[in-house]
Design an enzyme around this catalytic site. Structure first.
Site, mmCIF file in Angstrom:
data_model
loop_
_atom_site.group_PDB
_atom_site.id
_atom_site.type_symbol
_atom_site.label_atom_id
_atom_site.label_comp_id
_atom_site.label_asym_id
_atom_site.label_seq_id
_atom_site.Cartn_x
_atom_site.Cartn_y
_atom_site.Cartn_z
ATOM 1 N N SER A 1 -11.148 -7.453 -6.599
ATOM 2 C CA SER A 1 -10.130 -6.528 -6.093
ATOM 3 C C SER A 1 -9.835 -5.487 -7.161
ATOM 4 O O SER A 1 -9.366 -5.830 -8.255
ATOM 5 C CB SER A 1 -8.847 -7.290 -5.755
ATOM 6 O OG SER A 1 -7.784 -6.367 -5.620
ATOM 7 N N HIS B 1 -13.375 -5.218 -3.055
ATOM 8 C CA HIS B 1 -12.147 -5.341 -2.258
ATOM 9 C C HIS B 1 -11.176 -4.231 -2.656
ATOM 10 O O HIS B 1 -10.810 -4.094 -3.825
ATOM 11 C CB HIS B 1 -11.532 -6.718 -2.517
ATOM 12 C CG HIS B 1 -10.365 -7.057 -1.653
ATOM 13 N ND1 HIS B 1 -10.491 -7.553 -0.374
ATOM 14 C CD2 HIS B 1 -9.033 -6.985 -1.892
ATOM 15 C CE1 HIS B 1 -9.296 -7.780 0.138
ATOM 16 N NE2 HIS B 1 -8.382 -7.438 -0.763
ATOM 17 N N ASP C 1 -7.480 -2.610 -1.899
ATOM 18 C CA ASP C 1 -6.168 -2.905 -1.322
ATOM 19 C C ASP C 1 -5.416 -1.618 -1.011
ATOM 20 O O ASP C 1 -5.074 -0.858 -1.925
ATOM 21 C CB ASP C 1 -5.353 -3.751 -2.306
ATOM 22 C CG ASP C 1 -5.880 -5.170 -2.389
ATOM 23 O OD1 ASP C 1 -5.975 -5.824 -1.338
ATOM 24 O OD2 ASP C 1 -6.220 -5.616 -3.502
ATOM 25 N N MET D 1 -2.011 -0.148 0.317
ATOM 26 C CA MET D 1 -0.603 -0.561 0.507
ATOM 27 C C MET D 1 0.254 0.671 0.801
ATOM 28 O O MET D 1 0.070 1.715 0.167
ATOM 29 C CB MET D 1 -0.090 -1.249 -0.760
ATOM 30 C CG MET D 1 -0.926 -2.438 -1.175
ATOM 31 S SD MET D 1 -0.164 -3.315 -2.539
ATOM 32 C CE MET D 1 -1.411 -4.561 -2.882
ATOM 33 N N HIS E 1 -8.745 -3.692 2.708
ATOM 34 C CA HIS E 1 -7.646 -4.551 3.160
ATOM 35 C C HIS E 1 -6.428 -3.666 3.412
ATOM 36 O O HIS E 1 -5.812 -3.162 2.473
ATOM 37 C CB HIS E 1 -7.394 -5.594 2.055
ATOM 38 C CG HIS E 1 -6.267 -6.536 2.331
ATOM 39 N ND1 HIS E 1 -5.763 -7.386 1.356
ATOM 40 C CD2 HIS E 1 -5.538 -6.789 3.448
ATOM 41 C CE1 HIS E 1 -4.795 -8.111 1.864
ATOM 42 N NE2 HIS E 1 -4.623 -7.756 3.125
ATOM 43 N N MET F 1 -2.894 -3.117 4.126
ATOM 44 C CA MET F 1 -1.536 -3.679 4.144
ATOM 45 C C MET F 1 -0.598 -2.542 4.509
ATOM 46 O O MET F 1 0.084 -1.964 3.650
ATOM 47 C CB MET F 1 -1.212 -4.286 2.773
ATOM 48 C CG MET F 1 -1.924 -5.614 2.535
ATOM 49 S SD MET F 1 -2.035 -6.048 0.793
ATOM 50 C CE MET F 1 -3.460 -5.077 0.338
ATOM 51 N N MET G 1 -4.168 -14.857 3.361
ATOM 52 C CA MET G 1 -3.451 -14.462 2.142
ATOM 53 C C MET G 1 -2.868 -15.718 1.499
ATOM 54 O O MET G 1 -2.107 -16.459 2.133
ATOM 55 C CB MET G 1 -2.315 -13.487 2.470
ATOM 56 C CG MET G 1 -2.750 -12.076 2.817
ATOM 57 S SD MET G 1 -3.886 -11.324 1.633
ATOM 58 C CE MET G 1 -2.902 -11.350 0.120
ATOM 59 N N ASP H 1 -7.532 -14.521 -0.382
ATOM 60 C CA ASP H 1 -7.082 -13.443 -1.266
ATOM 61 C C ASP H 1 -5.719 -13.795 -1.859
ATOM 62 O O ASP H 1 -4.750 -13.994 -1.121
ATOM 63 C CB ASP H 1 -6.979 -12.160 -0.420
ATOM 64 C CG ASP H 1 -6.594 -10.922 -1.216
ATOM 65 O OD1 ASP H 1 -6.526 -10.993 -2.454
ATOM 66 O OD2 ASP H 1 -6.365 -9.881 -0.566
HETATM 67 C C1 DX5 Z 1 -2.468 -8.734 -3.045
HETATM 68 C C2 DX5 Z 1 -3.839 -8.126 -2.794
HETATM 69 C C3 DX5 Z 1 -4.909 -8.817 -3.533
HETATM 70 C C4 DX5 Z 1 -4.769 -8.774 -5.044
HETATM 71 C C5 DX5 Z 1 -5.350 -10.046 -5.577
HETATM 72 O O1 DX5 Z 1 -1.559 -8.195 -2.160
HETATM 73 O O2 DX5 Z 1 -4.157 -8.160 -1.414
HETATM 74 O O3 DX5 Z 1 -6.207 -8.366 -3.131
HETATM 75 O O4 DX5 Z 1 -5.403 -7.688 -5.630
HETATM 76 O O5 DX5 Z 1 -5.112 -10.086 -6.932
HETATM 77 P P1 DX5 Z 1 -5.090 -11.446 -7.756
HETATM 78 O O6 DX5 Z 1 -6.493 -12.004 -7.699
HETATM 79 O O7 DX5 Z 1 -4.705 -11.007 -9.112
HETATM 80 O O8 DX5 Z 1 -4.107 -12.367 -7.104
HETATM 81 ZN ZN ZN Z 2 -6.293 -7.779 -0.836
#
Ligand code: DX5
Ligand code: ZN
Length: 236
Positions: free
Chosen positions: A11, A36, A38, A40, A69, A71, A140, A178
């Site tokens: 990620s 990956h 993210d 947000m 991903h 969010m 998650m 994740d």
């Molecule tokens: C959290 C993200 C993850 C995050 C994971 O909301 O969706 O993808 O980057 O990071 P680690 O491996 O540090 O928990």
């Molecule tokens: Zn993620």
């Protein structure tokens, strides 16, 4: 039933954003299988990250499949843009999609693989009616929003349940996990039925990204295989 080899998805949330292309080259050389990303929105989750222009820019610097991903509260409004930007997987949260079937179909119509994700407090039953139509289920194992959080232990049972649902429904979906995934907990996560491990802080806080990626993969090899519903029942 034997499962395919475990895949590792670093990620980039924990990467150095000022040197993203270099960071990605390092995980690619280190054996990553997917990247990956993210997304947000500061609304569904209490953090802001990146959007389609970054996905488009990253598409040009790596051959790795882009595992995006989402969010965000209204992913439908951005599916076309993320697809055009080069996403290979687009994963939405069931908590944000009142018309989840329509959303999944709209992702697949664009030639992108469709994923559905569940927050820690959302039961597996929320994906029961859609799991046959999805390419990926994302469990998650932390509350989404930040890297570097601790794996929530009850997630293991949820991974087992998700694997059982996928098998029972004869779904083609792969199972991704994740949040808080590290070499020292990857074994049970893989044995519970994960196909793809997302890992951010564990990889990007290390000096040698490839060594952590290899350790995550090796945790699967040392877990007692084949990974099937019978062997998983020990975790219930
Ligand atoms: C959290 C993200 C993850 C995050 C994971 O909301 O969706 O993808 O980057 O990071 P680690 O491996 O540090 O928990
Ligand atoms: Zn993620």
């Amino acid at each position: 039933m034997n499962r395919p080899p475990i895949r590792i998805a670093p990620s980039i949330l924990s990467a150095d954003f000022a040197r993203l292309a270099d960071e990605i080259a390092r995980v690619e050389q280190g054996g990553a299988d997917l990247l990956h990303i993210d997304v947000m929105d500061g609304h569904f989750v209490p953090n802001l990250t990146v959007g389609p222009p970054i996905v488009e820019a990253l598409r040009k610097v790596t051959k790795l499949p882009l595992d995006v991903h989402l969010m965000m509260t209204n992913p439908d409004a951005f599916i076309a843009e993320f697809a055009a930007a080069g996403a290979d997987y687009l994963t939405v949260h069931v908590e944000t999609c009142p018309h989840l079937h329509r959303t999944v179909e709209s992702i697949k119509e664009r030639g992108v693989k469709a994923g559905v994700s569940l927050n820690p407090a959302t039961p597996i039953s929320f994906v029961e009616e859609i799991v046959r139509d999805t390419d990926l289920v994302l469990i998650m194992s932390v509350n989404p929003g930040f890297g570097g959080q601790r794996f929530i232990p009850s997630s293991l049972q949820k991974i087992t349940q998700a694997r059982r649902l996928i098998e029972r429904m004869k779904s083609p979906a792969v199972l991704e996990v994740d949040g808080g995934v590290k070499p020292d907990n990857a074994g049970p996560i893989i044995q519970a039925g994960a196909d793809i491990l997302v890992s951010g802080s564990a990889i990007f806080s290390a000096d040698d990204y490839g060594a952590v990626i290899a350790a995550l993969r090796a945790a699967g090899q040392s877990a007692s295989l084949p990974r099937n519903p019978q062997t998983m029942s020990v975790h219930r």
